[in-house]
Each structure stands twice: as C-alpha cells, then as structure tokens.
Design a protein around this motif. Sequence first.
Motif, PDB file in Angstrom:
ATOM      1  N   UNK A 182     -14.258  -0.663   9.685  1.00  0.00           N
ATOM      2  CA  UNK A 182     -13.367   0.218  10.453  1.00  0.00           C
ATOM      3  C   UNK A 182     -11.940  -0.299  10.407  1.00  0.00           C
ATOM      4  N   UNK A 183     -11.524  -0.738   9.227  1.00  0.00           N
ATOM      5  CA  UNK A 183     -10.201  -1.331   9.061  1.00  0.00           C
ATOM      6  C   UNK A 183      -9.106  -0.300   9.289  1.00  0.00           C
ATOM      7  N   UNK A 184      -7.947  -0.737   9.781  1.00  0.00           N
ATOM      8  CA  UNK A 184      -6.795   0.161   9.897  1.00  0.00           C
ATOM      9  C   UNK A 184      -6.284   0.544   8.515  1.00  0.00           C
ATOM     10  N   UNK A 185      -5.376   1.507   8.430  1.00  0.00           N
ATOM     11  CA  UNK A 185      -4.993   2.027   7.115  1.00  0.00           C
ATOM     12  C   UNK A 185      -4.269   1.054   6.208  1.00  0.00           C
ATOM     13  N   UNK A 186      -3.550   0.081   6.752  1.00  0.00           N
ATOM     14  CA  UNK A 186      -2.773  -0.792   5.888  1.00  0.00           C
ATOM     15  C   UNK A 186      -1.491  -0.108   5.448  1.00  0.00           C
ATOM     16  N   UNK A 187      -0.846  -0.650   4.421  1.00  0.00           N
ATOM     17  CA  UNK A 187       0.469  -0.165   4.004  1.00  0.00           C
ATOM     18  C   UNK A 187       0.398   0.976   2.991  1.00  0.00           C
ATOM     19  N   UNK A 188      -0.524   0.882   2.032  1.00  0.00           N
ATOM     20  CA  UNK A 188      -0.557   1.864   0.951  1.00  0.00           C
ATOM     21  C   UNK A 188      -0.877   3.265   1.444  1.00  0.00           C
ATOM     22  N   UNK A 189      -1.698   3.377   2.469  1.00  0.00           N
ATOM     23  CA  UNK A 189      -2.051   4.693   3.010  1.00  0.00           C
ATOM     24  C   UNK A 189      -0.804   5.378   3.561  1.00  0.00           C
ATOM     25  N   UNK A 190       0.010   4.648   4.290  1.00  0.00           N
ATOM     26  CA  UNK A 190       1.194   5.220   4.918  1.00  0.00           C
ATOM     27  C   UNK A 190       2.306   5.471   3.908  1.00  0.00           C
ATOM     28  N   UNK A 191       2.341   4.679   2.865  1.00  0.00           N
ATOM     29  CA  UNK A 191       3.424   4.742   1.891  1.00  0.00           C
ATOM     30  C   UNK A 191       3.158   5.739   0.772  1.00  0.00           C
ATOM     31  N   UNK A 192       1.886   5.972   0.437  1.00  0.00           N
ATOM     32  CA  UNK A 192       1.567   6.830  -0.687  1.00  0.00           C
ATOM     33  C   UNK A 192       1.872   6.199  -2.027  1.00  0.00           C
ATOM     34  N   UNK A 193       1.835   4.872  -2.101  1.00  0.00           N
ATOM     35  CA  UNK A 193       2.104   4.128  -3.333  1.00  0.00           C
ATOM     36  C   UNK A 193       3.495   4.424  -3.887  1.00  0.00           C
ATOM     37  N   UNK A 194       4.450   4.580  -2.984  1.00  0.00           N
ATOM     38  CA  UNK A 194       5.832   4.744  -3.415  1.00  0.00           C
ATOM     39  C   UNK A 194       6.478   3.374  -3.577  1.00  0.00           C
ATOM     40  N   UNK A 195       6.541   2.625  -2.478  1.00  0.00           N
ATOM     41  CA  UNK A 195       7.075   1.261  -2.536  1.00  0.00           C
ATOM     42  C   UNK A 195       5.983   0.200  -2.475  1.00  0.00           C
TER      43      UNK A 195
END
Length: 394
Positions: free
Chosen positions: A223-236
């Motif tokens: 049940x891990x939180x989303x992390x960075x890539x989910x919020x960023x959409x692999x932009x940065x």
Amino acid sequence: MEGEIAARVRPLRLVKPEVQYDRAIDPLWIMRHSLVVGDPSLRPGCGWLPDDWLPGDVMRRILRTIARGENANFTAYGTPQGFYPLRDQLARRLGERDITAGPDSILLTESATRAIDLIGRFFLEPGDTVLVDDPCYFNFPSMMQAQRVEVVGVPHTLHGPDLEAFAAACVKHRPKLYVTTAVLHNPTGVNISASTSHRLLRLAEAHDLILVEDTVYADLDGSAPPGLAVLDGLDRVVLLGSFSKTLSGALRSGFIAARSDLIEGLTDLALATSFGVSDLSAQITHRLLVDGSYRHHLEGLRPRLGRNMSLTIDHLQRLGCTPWVRPDAGMFVWVQLPAGFDSSEVARRALEHDLVLAPGNVFSVSQSASRYMRFNVSQCSDKRVFDVLANLLS
C-alpha cells in the motif's frame, strides 16, 4: 614527458585517502564484508533477503521451462532496449501504479546499480553537483563520485527531504540531479509524503533539476504512496528499479523508465558501454511476472517482513536502541544506539564475531550519523545477532 602525463592523470578513488588505512566507515565497507563473511546468518547489515526467503525452486522450474522452449535466446545478443515482452510487462505494471510509460520508454539494464551508472554518465559532466539524501543508500555517493562530480547531502526527515535545505542547496550548488529512494527509503524505511512530493517537483522545475527515483524496494509495500513518478508523469523524474532485492541477486534484471527522448540517448550509451543486456535474465523475470509467481512470492514475503520488523525492533529496544521511526513495511529499520556508543566502532568489533553491521556514517555524506545503525530485519532471525550485539553494547 611521461612523468608529466602521470602527474596529470589521477587514478579513480571512491573513498578519501585518509580513511584507506582503516576502511570501517567507507561507503563500500558493508558491501565488501557482506559478500565475504563466513556465516550467512550473521549479516544484519546487508541489503538483501536471506537465500531461503527467495523463490529459488520456482526460478529453477522456470529456467527449465525456458530451456525447453524453442524461442529461448541462449546465444544471440539482445535487442538494444532489451527483451520486448519484459518491457511490455513492466509498462503494464507501471500503468497499474498510474505511471504512463510504454515499452519504448523503458530500457532494460543488468541492475539498478547499472541504471544509476548510466544515468550519471548521460546527464553529468565532471564538476557537476548531485544532491542525495543524508542519510542515503551508501552506493549513491560512490557511484556519483565515480562520475567525478560533487555530492551534496540534504537532511532527510520523516516525510522526505528537508525542503528548505533542498531549496538552499539548489541555489548554492546548482545541481543537475537529485537521487533518492522515495518509497521505503534506504536506510530509514520512511515513505515520502504527498505534500513533500508536490513541493519537491515544483522546486525541481524552478531549478531545472532532474529527479532520479530508485524503486528497488517499493514492491515490499503493498500500500505504498505514489512516489514522485506518479505525480510527475515522467517529465522531470527518471524512474529505475530492479528485482535483485525481491527475487534474486543473481538474476541481474533492472530497468529505467523515462521520457522516450531520454531513453534513446540512454540506449545508445548502454550499447556503447556494455553492448546491451542479456535476454536470459529478462526471460526469467518476464515469466515470473506473467505466471503469477512474483505476485505470490510478494504476498508471502510482506507479512513475513512485518513479523520480523516487530521482533527485531523489540529486541533492539531491549538493548537500549531507539528506532528513528517504526516503518510500515520493508526490510530496514534505522536505530540510534545507546549514549556513548559509536556505530563504526561497534561494527568494527562485531567483525571479530563474524557479525556484519551497517554503521550510520556509511550512509551519511555529512558524517553526522555516528550513533545510528541500519538493521535488515530479514537478516535478524538468528538469536546470535542480538547475543553478540548485547555483549558489544554492555
């Protein structure tokens, strides 16, 4: 002339010369001793699961199945980006986490370590600056120093990096990359919070910074939180992972997920430096993912780690050690030793008993974690671990 050339070319050193004579706290100390210690039951400082926690029998069965198949690749080089069916399966798995990345946005690598090495070579020039957490996975600074760049630590908190310190470091050092483990952080075991992730991404945009997110332990948290890539959409964000920690260190199967234009350059670099990646490891990993073996393995592994986490923390607390936080999942707990004890000295003395520990300053760029130690709870089932530790802390 020869003398002038020799004077100009310095051999690469991943540790500072002043600690060469006593390498108890250099970044590669844990790795070296964990791989050579005589008793595999006494490695609470290492970063992997015990052999009997891994699905060895399943992997042998799958290897036999692949060997009988007519399409198995045992002889030829793989394709530039790696075995397509595995890349397709990884894209599906990332999609389940709301990360949009097609097979063409994924590059297979031999490991997460190789992935970080490629990313460093691709983005960095000698003299550039990279930010890491303090504390962080001890091999991050070593790999970045191998690129001959400056490494700056940012204090890590219960919710992720200290954002004020991060912003100040961006202004002062103008870094090119920030390398982190956002989910089940190594060594502390915490997860980055959603609010910290959002603010971190805004800072990255403001300072034109690439965020490198290592997800090697994320599958250990159901049940891990989303992390960075989910919020960023692999932009940065450049995402990387492997199955070395959850399946087998011998499998050597990792990946990079990023924008397709970045993957193209990273693929060329991978070809230039290693001529691609083996199809055999990729075929084994693919089969484990598609036939449900990996999911079944994780379903048994997560509660087992949870039980060992509770037992390990209980043992450590009885010895006067204080957890920095009680992790919700994963294999690591970061603890403070009783007053008056230096973790490097304790680790040096523990080696006399064939016990490999992980002293705190190995993980700290600022060398500010002398009273801390990381414990791998999966490697703490043997009572002798705590018997030796009790003697050392008495």
